[in-house]
Design a protein around this motif. Sequence first.
Motif, PDB file in Angstrom:
ATOM      1  N   CYS A 131      -7.004   1.270   3.770  1.00  0.00           N
ATOM      2  CA  CYS A 131      -6.821   2.675   3.405  1.00  0.00           C
ATOM      3  C   CYS A 131      -7.960   3.139   2.501  1.00  0.00           C
ATOM      4  N   CYS A 149       0.831  -1.194   0.000  1.00  0.00           N
ATOM      5  CA  CYS A 149       0.000   0.000   0.000  1.00  0.00           C
ATOM      6  C   CYS A 149       0.876   1.260   0.000  1.00  0.00           C
ATOM      7  N   PHE A 177       0.117   4.059   1.036  1.00  0.00           N
ATOM      8  CA  PHE A 177      -0.127   4.884   2.219  1.00  0.00           C
ATOM      9  C   PHE A 177       0.444   4.262   3.486  1.00  0.00           C
ATOM     10  N   CYS A 178       0.150   2.971   3.722  1.00  0.00           N
ATOM     11  CA  CYS A 178       0.558   2.380   5.006  1.00  0.00           C
ATOM     12  C   CYS A 178       1.560   1.238   4.859  1.00  0.00           C
ATOM     13  N   CYS A 236      -4.217  -0.530  -0.045  1.00  0.00           N
ATOM     14  CA  CYS A 236      -4.850  -1.618   0.686  1.00  0.00           C
ATOM     15  C   CYS A 236      -6.324  -1.292   0.959  1.00  0.00           C
TER      16      CYS A 236
HETATM   17 ZN   LIG Z   1      -2.902   1.034   3.339  1.00  0.00          ZN
END
Ligand SMILES: [Zn+2]
Length: 138
Positions: free
Chosen positions: A70, A49, A51-52, A67
Amino acid sequence: MSIVRKIDVEGRIVLPISIREILKIDPTCDIIIQAHGNGLCLFIYRNYCVFCRATSNILAFKGHDVCKNCIRNIASGLKTIPRHEKIIQEENRSPAITKMIELLKQSPDIKQYEIAKILGISKPRVSQLMKKLRSGVV
Ligand SMILES: [Zn+2]
């Protein structure tokens, strides 16, 4: 940096440790191999992902891996943030608007000139803020 390596009889090649360390290539990661002119291009396939960095439940969205968590968080955030960007979130409201809302809650029948007097602002300004308040802009 260029390094010469032999391809073994089964077509395998070992990536030099120095390159693996520089590019932080995990020994079990996937590699994308593309023919490019007379050569090859190798890309690290990072299926996580953006973002994370989660590695499970990944979906591709406009060329980026995101993901499901997110996506869910983004979607829930979009629901709480009104579409019109002009709408000011509660914590960013001007003190006058906040006080005006408090006054209206305390006495819903309060007159605009009374609000103006209490807040120390002009009646046209109160009228302007009331319009914004009714239209949901603030
Ligand atoms: Zn994520």
